[in-house]
Design an enzyme around this catalytic site. Structure first.
Site, PDB file in Angstrom:
ATOM      1  N   ASP A 206      -3.442  -5.279  -1.879  1.00  0.00           N
ATOM      2  CA  ASP A 206      -2.868  -3.992  -2.274  1.00  0.00           C
ATOM      3  C   ASP A 206      -2.290  -3.326  -1.042  1.00  0.00           C
ATOM      4  OD1 ASP A 206      -4.230  -0.957  -3.878  1.00  0.00           O
ATOM      5  OD2 ASP A 206      -2.198  -1.548  -3.285  1.00  0.00           O
ATOM      6  N   GLY A 207      -0.959  -3.100  -1.077  1.00  0.00           N
ATOM      7  CA  GLY A 207      -0.358  -2.401   0.054  1.00  0.00           C
ATOM      8  C   GLY A 207       0.699  -3.241   0.753  1.00  0.00           C
TER       9      GLY A 207
ATOM     10  N   HIS B 116      -7.952   1.740  -9.610  1.00  0.00           N
ATOM     11  CA  HIS B 116      -8.342   1.633  -8.201  1.00  0.00           C
ATOM     12  C   HIS B 116      -8.886   2.983  -7.780  1.00  0.00           C
ATOM     13  CE1 HIS B 116      -6.753   1.025  -3.781  1.00  0.00           C
ATOM     14  NE2 HIS B 116      -8.069   1.132  -3.854  1.00  0.00           N
TER      15      HIS B 116
ATOM     16  N   GLY C 181       4.432  -2.316  -5.321  1.00  0.00           N
ATOM     17  CA  GLY C 181       4.825  -0.911  -5.240  1.00  0.00           C
ATOM     18  C   GLY C 181       6.256  -0.799  -4.760  1.00  0.00           C
TER      19      GLY C 181
ATOM     20  N   ASP D  10      -3.710   3.968  -9.547  1.00  0.00           N
ATOM     21  CA  ASP D  10      -4.410   4.514  -8.373  1.00  0.00           C
ATOM     22  C   ASP D  10      -4.961   5.901  -8.665  1.00  0.00           C
ATOM     23  OD1 ASP D  10      -1.959   2.903  -6.441  1.00  0.00           O
ATOM     24  OD2 ASP D  10      -4.094   2.446  -6.385  1.00  0.00           O
TER      25      ASP D  10
ATOM     26  N   SER E 133       7.415  -1.866  -1.982  1.00  0.00           N
ATOM     27  CA  SER E 133       7.827  -2.973  -1.084  1.00  0.00           C
ATOM     28  C   SER E 133       8.464  -4.128  -1.845  1.00  0.00           C
ATOM     29  CB  SER E 133       6.613  -3.499  -0.306  1.00  0.00           C
ATOM     30  OG  SER E 133       5.952  -2.430   0.326  1.00  0.00           O
TER      31      SER E 133
ATOM     32  N   GLY F  28      -4.126   5.137   0.016  1.00  0.00           N
ATOM     33  CA  GLY F  28      -3.779   6.501  -0.369  1.00  0.00           C
ATOM     34  C   GLY F  28      -2.305   6.784  -0.481  1.00  0.00           C
TER      35      GLY F  28
HETATM   36  C1  DX5 Z   1      -1.891   2.139  -1.646  1.00  0.00           C
HETATM   37  C2  DX5 Z   1      -1.570   2.026  -3.108  1.00  0.00           C
HETATM   38  C3  DX5 Z   1      -0.550   1.067  -3.628  1.00  0.00           C
HETATM   39  C4  DX5 Z   1       0.499   0.499  -2.788  1.00  0.00           C
HETATM   40  C5  DX5 Z   1       1.919   0.905  -3.150  1.00  0.00           C
HETATM   41  O1  DX5 Z   1      -2.990   3.017  -1.537  1.00  0.00           O
HETATM   42  O2  DX5 Z   1      -2.785   1.589  -3.718  1.00  0.00           O
HETATM   43  O3  DX5 Z   1      -0.040   1.671  -4.752  1.00  0.00           O
HETATM   44  O4  DX5 Z   1       0.366   0.683  -1.431  1.00  0.00           O
HETATM   45  O5  DX5 Z   1       2.793  -0.140  -2.808  1.00  0.00           O
HETATM   46  P1  DX5 Z   1       3.678  -0.176  -1.481  1.00  0.00           P
HETATM   47  O6  DX5 Z   1       2.726  -0.199  -0.339  1.00  0.00           O
HETATM   48  O7  DX5 Z   1       4.473  -1.464  -1.651  1.00  0.00           O
HETATM   49  O8  DX5 Z   1       4.566   1.054  -1.509  1.00  0.00           O
HETATM   50 ZN    ZN Z   2      -4.138   0.669  -5.285  1.00  0.00          ZN
END
Ligand code: DX5
Ligand code: ZN
Length: 216
Positions: A173-174, A66, A195, A35, A197, A142
């Site tokens: 993503d997310g 990204h 990530g 990211d 989650s 973000g």
């Molecule tokens: C969101 C990011 C991701 C993601 C992280 O902007 O691009 O890296 O949300 O994972 P989570 O949401 O599972 O913590």
């Molecule tokens: Zn991302």
């Protein structure tokens, strides 16, 4: 097709990035997700050029970047030169998105769009002939650790219906939790950004977690 599992390296342990990359590859991940943020398009900062250079050098699987930045078209060559094999740009961040997507492909990488929760399918449909990946944001971009925005599910189902016609892979993503991965993979989502989650901050090893996610 087996679902793509893409660890979001902004969530990794930067105290030992070499070991993180090695263990994640040994666990069988598919694509490293990096990211990039500029503090303008999103109110945060992500991975720096040195981080990206390092992961691209260490990785033997593809790396995606990204770009959560304004005017990403200005930086396509830079991130490809660092080793990025897939570039995701936000259509909301670029006036001439099609030109940027063509530029990514012309420079030898794969083009993707990352779509904010508030952006409709109708808005991005003209871009579908120019991309290999469509990444739906399940959260406001973000930050890691956010809650999933359920209205995104309707957009996901609409995009699943367009996959065959346009030949893109659909990514999320997310807030990709194991339960959400299981359900949305059944719906037709092809890949997931992992990530906090599902992958990072857990007590089990990456190998144990990835094996479990593979079986979903
Ligand atoms: C969101 C990011 C991701 C993601 C992280 O902007 O691009 O890296 O949300 O994972 P989570 O949401 O599972 O913590
Ligand atoms: Zn991302």
């Amino acid at each position: 097709m087996e679902k793509l599992l893409c660890p979001s390296m902004m969530c990794a342990n930067f105290g030992n990035l070499e070991q993180e990359v090695r263990e994640l590859e040994e666990a069988g991940i598919d694509i490293f997700h990096l990211d990039v943020m500029d503090g303008q398009f999103v109110p945060n900062f992500g991975m720096g050029l040195q981080d990206i250079t390092y992961v691209c050098r260490q990785a033997s699987v593809p790396v995606d970047v990204h770009l959560m930045i304004e005017n990403p078209g200005n930086y396509v060559e830079l991130y490809i030169s660092l080793g990025a094999r897939i570039l995701y740009v936000h259509p909301e961040s670029e006036v001439h998105v099609t030109r940027t997507l063509q530029k990514i492909r012309d420079k030898g990488a794969e083009a993707g769009i990352a779509v904010n929760p508030g952006t409709a399918v109708a808005t991005i449909k003209p871009l579908l002939p120019f991309v290999s990946y469509v990444m739906v944001m399940g959260v406001n971009p973000g930050f890691a650790g956010q809650s999933y925005l359920d209205p995104v599910n309707e957009k996901i189902e609409e995009l699943v219906g367009l996959k065959t016609q346009y030949g893109f892979r659909l990514m999320l993503d997310g807030a990709c939790s194991p339960e959400r991965i299981a359900r949305l993979n059944q719906v037709g989502v092809d890949g997931f950004v992992l990530g906090t989650s599902a992958l990072f901050g857990e007590k089990d090893t990456y190998r144990e977690i990835i094996l479990r996610l593979r079986e979903l």
